[in-house]
Design a protein around this motif. Structure first.
Motif, mmCIF file in Angstrom:
data_model
loop_
_atom_site.group_PDB
_atom_site.id
_atom_site.type_symbol
_atom_site.label_atom_id
_atom_site.label_comp_id
_atom_site.label_asym_id
_atom_site.label_seq_id
_atom_site.Cartn_x
_atom_site.Cartn_y
_atom_site.Cartn_z
ATOM 1 N N VAL A 126 32.574 10.975 -20.092
ATOM 2 C CA VAL A 126 33.607 10.713 -21.096
ATOM 3 C C VAL A 126 33.054 9.685 -22.088
ATOM 4 C CG1 VAL A 126 35.922 9.858 -21.563
ATOM 5 C CG2 VAL A 126 35.491 11.175 -19.486
ATOM 6 N N PHE A 127 33.061 10.069 -23.355
ATOM 7 C CA PHE A 127 32.627 9.165 -24.430
ATOM 8 C C PHE A 127 33.809 8.918 -25.354
ATOM 9 C CE2 PHE A 127 31.046 8.807 -28.857
ATOM 10 C CZ PHE A 127 30.440 7.566 -28.745
ATOM 11 N N LYS A 128 34.092 7.650 -25.641
ATOM 12 C CA LYS A 128 35.193 7.287 -26.523
ATOM 13 C C LYS A 128 34.698 6.268 -27.547
ATOM 14 C CE LYS A 128 38.776 7.746 -22.929
ATOM 15 N NZ LYS A 128 39.869 7.023 -22.198
ATOM 16 N N VAL A 129 35.166 6.423 -28.767
ATOM 17 C CA VAL A 129 34.861 5.432 -29.798
ATOM 18 C C VAL A 129 36.063 5.313 -30.725
ATOM 19 C CG1 VAL A 129 33.743 7.142 -31.303
ATOM 20 C CG2 VAL A 129 33.218 4.702 -31.573
ATOM 21 N N SER A 130 36.426 4.086 -31.044
ATOM 22 C CA SER A 130 37.515 3.822 -31.983
ATOM 23 C C SER A 130 37.049 2.759 -32.964
ATOM 24 C CB SER A 130 38.780 3.362 -31.253
ATOM 25 O OG SER A 130 38.535 2.151 -30.545
ATOM 26 N N GLY A 131 37.595 2.820 -34.167
ATOM 27 C CA GLY A 131 37.184 1.844 -35.163
ATOM 28 C C GLY A 131 38.146 1.801 -36.326
ATOM 29 N N SER A 132 37.949 0.825 -37.166
ATOM 30 C CA SER A 132 38.781 0.676 -38.365
ATOM 31 C C SER A 132 37.936 0.062 -39.464
ATOM 32 C CB SER A 132 40.005 -0.185 -38.074
ATOM 33 O OG SER A 132 39.623 -1.509 -37.732
ATOM 34 N N ASP A 134 38.414 -1.547 -43.648
ATOM 35 C CA ASP A 134 39.239 -1.864 -44.799
ATOM 36 C C ASP A 134 38.661 -1.185 -46.044
ATOM 37 O OD1 ASP A 134 40.806 -3.486 -43.223
ATOM 38 O OD2 ASP A 134 39.658 -5.304 -43.687
ATOM 39 N N LEU A 135 39.501 -0.428 -46.754
ATOM 40 C CA LEU A 135 39.102 0.236 -47.980
ATOM 41 C C LEU A 135 39.727 -0.473 -49.175
ATOM 42 C CD1 LEU A 135 39.524 3.959 -46.852
ATOM 43 C CD2 LEU A 135 37.434 2.569 -46.831
ATOM 44 N N PRO A 136 39.256 -0.184 -50.374
ATOM 45 C CA PRO A 136 39.863 -0.827 -51.557
ATOM 46 C C PRO A 136 41.354 -0.505 -51.674
ATOM 47 C CG PRO A 136 37.761 0.217 -52.106
ATOM 48 C CD PRO A 136 38.092 0.639 -50.704
ATOM 49 N N TRP A 137 42.041 -1.302 -52.498
ATOM 50 C CA TRP A 137 43.454 -1.119 -52.801
ATOM 51 C C TRP A 137 44.352 -1.245 -51.557
ATOM 52 C CZ3 TRP A 137 40.341 3.237 -54.637
ATOM 53 C CH2 TRP A 137 39.803 2.998 -55.894
ATOM 54 N N ARG A 138 43.956 -2.140 -50.667
ATOM 55 C CA ARG A 138 44.746 -2.447 -49.457
ATOM 56 C C ARG A 138 45.002 -1.199 -48.609
ATOM 57 N NH1 ARG A 138 49.569 -6.386 -51.347
ATOM 58 N NH2 ARG A 138 49.683 -6.758 -49.080
ATOM 59 N N ILE A 139 43.971 -0.389 -48.493
ATOM 60 C CA ILE A 139 44.017 0.815 -47.660
ATOM 61 C C ILE A 139 43.222 0.555 -46.381
ATOM 62 C CG2 ILE A 139 43.376 3.247 -47.468
ATOM 63 C CD1 ILE A 139 43.763 3.490 -50.474
ATOM 64 N N LEU A 140 43.795 0.929 -45.248
ATOM 65 C CA LEU A 140 43.139 0.782 -43.954
ATOM 66 C C LEU A 140 42.938 2.161 -43.340
ATOM 67 C CD1 LEU A 140 42.159 -0.904 -41.488
ATOM 68 C CD2 LEU A 140 44.536 -0.875 -40.682
ATOM 69 N N LEU A 141 41.714 2.460 -42.948
ATOM 70 C CA LEU A 141 41.391 3.714 -42.261
ATOM 71 C C LEU A 141 40.954 3.395 -40.841
ATOM 72 C CD1 LEU A 141 40.847 6.802 -42.220
ATOM 73 C CD2 LEU A 141 38.518 6.274 -43.021
ATOM 74 N N SER A 142 41.577 4.040 -39.865
ATOM 75 C CA SER A 142 41.182 3.856 -38.467
ATOM 76 C C SER A 142 41.122 5.211 -37.790
ATOM 77 C CB SER A 142 42.162 2.935 -37.734
ATOM 78 O OG SER A 142 43.481 3.448 -37.788
ATOM 79 N N GLY A 143 40.375 5.270 -36.708
ATOM 80 C CA GLY A 143 40.222 6.550 -36.025
ATOM 81 C C GLY A 143 39.849 6.377 -34.569
ATOM 82 N N PHE A 144 40.022 7.459 -33.840
ATOM 83 C CA PHE A 144 39.681 7.496 -32.418
ATOM 84 C C PHE A 144 39.063 8.860 -32.114
ATOM 85 C CE2 PHE A 144 40.930 8.849 -28.111
ATOM 86 C CZ PHE A 144 40.251 7.888 -27.368
ATOM 87 N N TYR A 145 37.895 8.846 -31.485
ATOM 88 C CA TYR A 145 37.208 10.085 -31.107
ATOM 89 C C TYR A 145 36.941 10.054 -29.605
ATOM 90 C CZ TYR A 145 33.613 13.639 -30.523
ATOM 91 O OH TYR A 145 32.900 14.723 -30.078
ATOM 92 N N GLN A 146 37.179 11.190 -28.960
ATOM 93 C CA GLN A 146 36.940 11.301 -27.526
ATOM 94 C C GLN A 146 36.238 12.626 -27.221
ATOM 95 O OE1 GLN A 146 39.462 10.729 -23.417
ATOM 96 N NE2 GLN A 146 40.464 11.863 -25.052
#
Length: 266
Positions: A126-132, A134-146
């Motif tokens: 089992v491999f898991k990775v999550s992260g976030s 900060d993008l311009p204009w106060r945008i936040l991108l986060s994700g989770f992959y399994q």
């Protein structure tokens, strides 16, 4: 990036409560020869008297789990963070996690046939990775992959026309002989925050689950079919009968799902 921790786990389960058949001397032993799909000879037992049971901790009910885990973490700084893990595990025995209490299948002697092997509800890797980020204009991108390798399952047959233990289910191969496909899932979250003056703000976000819309099969019909036992002319007339629904899909990975929401803070 730093190593968060490294773990090794070894766990053995014994003394598992089970309803166990006690009058094993009242069984006659036979062989169901040459299953047409797997080429296996399957031992089976016919009970010739009323079944007698007791609740005990049979030596045959065991479960062993080993795992090695490596976890990495990059704490939030410079506008991004990352957290990942890689786990190898091995789960073997006769009593799966779904068979606790009195449901270990040992209330009939046929429950011991091919019972030992790879147990369900476990992936070797089992491999898991999550992260976030900060993008311009106060945008936040986060994700989770399994990503996980397929879990194990075992075909079984229902043995018909036995005496006191008619319609017994028996594994017709070694436990855990079959394996589901590997599967992977990607989830994403996008958030945009709008300032409203002072400490007030509203954030609008979009969740996308299973972005790639994976449709990997997670459960199938494990009943291969039947073995019809003819007690007067066994094994010449006794026969295997396959089911047309064997290996049919029962469940798949939850399909893509999009959620939209907002939150207000002050």
């Amino acid at each position: 990036m730093c190593i968060r921790d490294r773990d090794y786990i070894h766990r053995e389960n014994h003394n598992i409560n089970a309803m166990v058949v006690s009058n094993i001397d009242d069984y006659d032993a036979y062989i169901a020869v040459d299953n047409p799909d797997y080429g296996t000879d399957v031992p089976f037992f016919e009970l010739t008297a009323s079944q007698e049971n007791l609740i005990t901790n049979p030596d045959a009910a065991t479960r062993t789990y080993d795992s090695v885990a490596l976890r990495l973490r990059k704490r939030y700084s410079n506008g991004w963070a990352l957290d990942g893990s890689l786990v190898w595990s091995d789960l073997t025995g006769t009593a799966s996690y779904g068979e606790n209490g009195y449901g270990t299948g040992f209330d009939d002697l046929n429950g011991f046939v091919n019972a030992d092997g790879r147990l369900p509800y476990n992936s070797d890797w089992v491999f898991k990775v999550s992260g976030s980020v900060d993008l311009p204009w106060r945008i936040l991108l986060s994700g989770f992959y399994q990503y996980r390798t397929g879990e194990y399952w075992t075909p079984y047959a229902v043995f018909e026309d036995l005496w006191y233990n008619d319609n017994s289910s028996i594994y017709i191969t070694e436990r855990g002989s079959q394996q589901y496909d590997n599967r992977s899932v990607l989830d994403l979250r996008l958030q945009k925050e709008f300032g409203l003056g002072g400490d007030k703000a509203i954030a609008v976000f979009v969740y996308a689950f299973n972005v790639l819309d994976s449709d990997t099969v997670t459960a199938v019909n494990e009943r291969w079919g039947w073995y019809v036992y003819e007690w007067e002319t066994h094994p010449e007339v006794s026969q295997w009968e396959g089911s047309s629904t064997f290996n049919d899909t029962l469940y798949i990975q939850t399909p893509r799902e999009i959620r939209i929401g907002a939150k207000f803070s002050w």
